[in-house]
Design an enzyme around this catalytic site. Structure first.
Site, PDB file in Angstrom:
ATOM      1  CE  LYS A  38       7.101  10.387   7.646  1.00 47.96           C
ATOM      2  NZ  LYS A  38       7.601  11.724   7.384  1.00 47.96           N
ATOM      3  CG  HIS A  62       1.354  -0.414   4.629  1.00 45.31           C
ATOM      4  ND1 HIS A  62       2.140  -1.433   4.165  1.00 45.31           N
ATOM      5  CD2 HIS A  62       0.199  -0.982   5.045  1.00 45.31           C
ATOM      6  CE1 HIS A  62       1.493  -2.576   4.276  1.00 45.31           C
ATOM      7  NE2 HIS A  62       0.310  -2.330   4.817  1.00 45.31           N
ATOM      8  CE1 TYR A  63       3.726   9.491   6.352  1.00 41.05           C
ATOM      9  CE2 TYR A  63       3.711   8.989   8.696  1.00 41.05           C
ATOM     10  CZ  TYR A  63       3.960   9.867   7.659  1.00 41.05           C
ATOM     11  OH  TYR A  63       4.454  11.120   7.933  1.00 41.05           O
ATOM     12  CG  LEU A  64       4.419   4.812  11.331  1.00 44.30           C
ATOM     13  CD1 LEU A  64       3.904   4.212  12.629  1.00 44.30           C
ATOM     14  CD2 LEU A  64       5.140   6.125  11.584  1.00 44.30           C
ATOM     15  CG  LEU A 111      -0.758   6.099  11.110  1.00 44.20           C
ATOM     16  CD1 LEU A 111      -0.203   7.112  12.107  1.00 44.20           C
ATOM     17  CD2 LEU A 111      -1.182   6.786   9.831  1.00 44.20           C
TER      18      LEU A 111
END
Length: 163
Positions: free
Chosen positions: A90, A85-87, A83
């Site tokens: 965020k 890149h997602y984090l 995760l």
């Protein structure tokens, strides 16, 4: 909605006249990539830009308080995580909000469940980082953050104590 040019990606609602609640960051960019996966760099940039645009619009609209739904791990994304890149997106959005000058609350739930929850909620240092957060409990914390001065200008983890 005051940020309605892309309502299917970022949903912002004016609450109590001068408070803004960011209910969800945009979904993954549906780009063509091997095996139907999203190119991580595209997702990271697109998600961060959409969230930052919402924050900027809130500031322009003289919003007095901004509540952001973030994620566990956004405070320090692990490059080895699936995760990552997602984090990173965020994290970028959280940091943009902190630097915006807006009064804010950033809620970082641990792993979400579909349950409503019992409102037995832990926040801050008491959170089990490997625990669960019922969606109903997360919603309750987001609403609480609209008015609770103890949650002002803070980012905090949360979980459901009974999950």
């Amino acid at each position: 909605p005051i940020f309605a040019n892309r309502p299917w990606r970022t949903t912002l609602f004016r609450m109590r006249a001068s408070t803004l609640l960011l209910l969800a960051l945009p979904p993954c960019l549906r780009a063509s990539w091997p095996e139907g996966k999203v190119h991580p760099w595209h997702q990271e940039i697109r998600d961060a830009m959409d969230a930052e645009a919402g924050i900027d619009r809130a500031k322009e609209a003289d919003v007095k308080r901004f509540v952001m739904l973030s994620s566990r791990g956004a405070e320090n994304p692990d490059p080895d995580s699936k995760l990552y890149h997602y984090l990173q997106a965020k994290h970028a959005a959280d940091e943009h909000l902190k630097a915006s000058g807006l009064t804010y609350s950033i809620v970082r739930p641990v792993t979400l469940t579909k349950e409503d929850g019992s409102r037995d909620i832990r926040m801050g240092e008491d959170v089990d980082i490997e625990g669960k957060a019922a969606r109903g409990d997360v919603a309750a914390v987001l609403v609480r953050a609209l008015d609770d001065e103890a949650l002002k200008n803070k980012a905090y983890l949360m979980d459901s104590a009974d999950a």
